[in-house]
Scaffold this motif. Structure first.
Motif, PDB file in Angstrom:
ATOM      1  N   SER A  75       2.994   2.991  -5.343  1.00  0.00           N
ATOM      2  CA  SER A  75       3.828   2.590  -4.207  1.00  0.00           C
ATOM      3  C   SER A  75       3.823   3.658  -3.124  1.00  0.00           C
ATOM      4  O   SER A  75       3.731   3.358  -1.924  1.00  0.00           O
ATOM      5  N   THR A 125      11.883  -5.283  -0.006  1.00  0.00           N
ATOM      6  CA  THR A 125      10.821  -4.316   0.290  1.00  0.00           C
ATOM      7  C   THR A 125       9.448  -4.967   0.260  1.00  0.00           C
ATOM      8  O   THR A 125       8.847  -5.237   1.301  1.00  0.00           O
ATOM      9  N   SER A 159       2.210   3.575   0.759  1.00  0.00           N
ATOM     10  CA  SER A 159       2.998   3.965   1.924  1.00  0.00           C
ATOM     11  C   SER A 159       2.265   4.997   2.774  1.00  0.00           C
ATOM     12  O   SER A 159       2.169   4.868   4.005  1.00  0.00           O
ATOM     13  N   ALA A 167       4.499   0.553   5.327  1.00  0.00           N
ATOM     14  CA  ALA A 167       4.777   1.862   4.732  1.00  0.00           C
ATOM     15  C   ALA A 167       6.224   1.958   4.271  1.00  0.00           C
ATOM     16  O   ALA A 167       6.511   2.473   3.175  1.00  0.00           O
ATOM     17  N   ALA A 168       7.142   1.466   5.094  1.00  0.00           N
ATOM     18  CA  ALA A 168       8.558   1.502   4.714  1.00  0.00           C
ATOM     19  C   ALA A 168       8.819   0.628   3.498  1.00  0.00           C
ATOM     20  O   ALA A 168       9.519   1.030   2.557  1.00  0.00           O
ATOM     21  N   ALA A 177       6.741  -0.316   1.105  1.00  0.00           N
ATOM     22  CA  ALA A 177       6.163   0.253  -0.114  1.00  0.00           C
ATOM     23  C   ALA A 177       6.927   1.501  -0.555  1.00  0.00           C
ATOM     24  O   ALA A 177       7.232   1.676  -1.744  1.00  0.00           O
ATOM     25  N   GLY A 178       7.244   2.373   0.395  1.00  0.00           N
ATOM     26  CA  GLY A 178       7.899   3.629   0.042  1.00  0.00           C
ATOM     27  C   GLY A 178       9.304   3.458  -0.500  1.00  0.00           C
ATOM     28  O   GLY A 178       9.725   4.166  -1.431  1.00  0.00           O
ATOM     29  N   VAL A 210       7.069  -5.792   3.710  1.00  0.00           N
ATOM     30  CA  VAL A 210       5.611  -5.852   3.611  1.00  0.00           C
ATOM     31  C   VAL A 210       5.105  -7.221   4.071  1.00  0.00           C
ATOM     32  O   VAL A 210       4.061  -7.319   4.723  1.00  0.00           O
TER      33      VAL A 210
END
Length: 431
Positions: A179, A115, A183, A97-98, A100-101, A120
């Motif tokens: 994205s 990222t 997330s 989640a981090a 992607a976000g 991921v």
């Protein structure tokens, strides 16, 4: 047994066995994690258009992702032994989640690598094949093979069935929207993991599904220091030729699936005038057919020589890749449908016979050995994801990449044919 932890599950004993609940949540987690990992392949052209980053640069970020996915896999089971399945999987989903976000804020290529590549990659690597092996090994005695096949298919199918949605969102709302969706979706699975996954059947006062009374399967034990064992097994198996035959073939398997088709198919189809959403839909069809292909391959592995199955799979895959360049066009022709259906059936059909050969040649160390063989799969994926992008940048097309991959599949077939039969296994595998 901790009565408090078992109480919420007491009522579930009147319905499905808790093992099926754990497997179902594991399926959702694997499906989502694999889908999240596949997103950069769809976003390659939008990122290229907005930032001017080359296909090789974006492919490098994907290669970091798949490389970490493979290298962490042999240690994932050790992390679950030490910290528990729930904690590892929940933390992995938070990392996804981090990763992607945070992409919505990026402006530099290194941020893409940090990222989608690092965060991921580590997240999905913590929920790879060892996650499947841990669930099935602890929670199932009966139907272990069936559940293994279904969960394995979830890991491959998820990365493909999400592609049409991601492509549509990117087309209609820009690449940042998918994205954010990824997330949020990753975070949404965390409560399911925390509520319904337990580490051992004994934690909730039940036996593993199909286990006989008194069986040690599914009973909590002290953490065995799996990380050290993973390295010990690696030290032993790298001295054996059969490992390099299996690892070499599986590296080519990864290069010709996740690394090449999974990462670059949409971009290559777009080069020939096909809409990205259409190309992503074709990959979704691959994902649908790979479930049938994996189950069928498992059935065949129980009945035929695994070596010959691998020879057939790699040979047919290589031939199909040689024909792929002439199949591309603005519209989907019947010949392309034939390729998609075949590639779907063959996508992860190599897994059951490879697992069987690891078990046959390495005995009790077979599962750990397969973890390292799977790492080679992801190394091959990483090299193909980067290399195909460079070929596209230098030559303006992917044609050479398809031909190289086809030739490599021929090499994988030869390596598989060279794997010794049972009567020679002791001599060459050193067992």
């Amino acid at each position: 047994m901790d009565g408090a932890s078992a109480a919420p599950w007491g009522r579930a004993r009147r319905g499905p066995h808790p093992a099926w609940i754990v497997a179902a949540v594991g399926f959702v987690a694997l499906l989502g994690a694999a889908g999240f990992r596949s997103v950069p392949g769809v976003l390659m052209d939008p990122l290229h258009q907005e930032f001017g980053w080359s296909h090789g640069t974006i492919g490098a970020a994907v290669s970091v992702n798949v490389l970490l996915y493979g290298l962490i896999s042999p240690f994932a089971a050790a992390l679950m032994d030490r910290f528990g399945i729930r904690r590892v999987v929940a933390c992995a989903l938070v990392l996804i989640a981090a990763g992607a976000g945070l992409t919505v804020f990026m402006t530099r290529p290194w941020q893409l690598m940090a990222t989608w590549g690092l965060l991921v990659g580590v997240g999905v690597g913590s929920m790879s094949m060892p996650f499947v092996a841990t669930i099935t090994g602890r929670w199932f005695v009966k139907q272990r093979g069936l559940v293994t096949g279904v969960l394995t298919a979830a890991g491959a199918t998820g990365q493909l069935i999400f592609l049409p949605l991601i492509a549509s969102l990117a087309r209609d709302h820009g690449w940042r929207t998918p994205s954010i969706v990824v997330s949020v979706a990753a975070l949404a699975v965390v409560p399911l993991v925390l509520l319904f996954i337990r580490d051992f059947p004994s934690d909730v006062g039940v036996r593993a599904y199909g286990a006989e009374p008194g069986s040690a399967v599914g009973v909590r034990t002290a953490a065995p220091g799996g990380a050290a064992r993973a390295l010990t097994v690696l030290t032993a198996i790298v001295r054996k030729p059969v490992f390099w035959m299996l690892a070499g073939g599986f590296a080519i398997c990864g290069a010709s699936t996740n690394g090449l088709i999974g990462t670059h198919f949409v971009s290559a189809a777009h080069d020939h005038g096909m809409p990205a959403t259409t190309a992503a839909g074709l990959l979704a069809v691959v994902g649908a057919f790979d479930v049938a292909g994996t189950i069928a391959s498992g059935w065949l592995t129980d009945r035929l020589d695994s070596r010959y199955l691998l020879v057939a799979y790699y040979t047919l895959r290589g031939v199909s890749l040689l024909f792929l360049p002439v199949l591309f066009g603005p519209d989907v022709q019947p010949s392309m449908w034939a390729f998609i259906i075949f590639y779907g059936l063959d996508w992860i059909a190599t897994v059951p016979p490879t697992v069987a050969l690891c078990r046959k040649h390495f005995g009790e160390d077979g599962p750990v050995a397969f973890g390292w063989v799977f790492a080679s799969h992801q190394i091959g994926s990483a090299l193909a994801a980067f290399g195909a992008g460079v070929i596209r940048d230098v030559q303006g097309s992917y044609t050479t990449a398809w031909f190289v991959a086809g030739a490599l599949c021929g090499l994988a077939a030869l390596l598989s044919a060279a794997i010794p039969a049972d009567r020679k296994a002791r001599a060459i595998a050193g067992s």
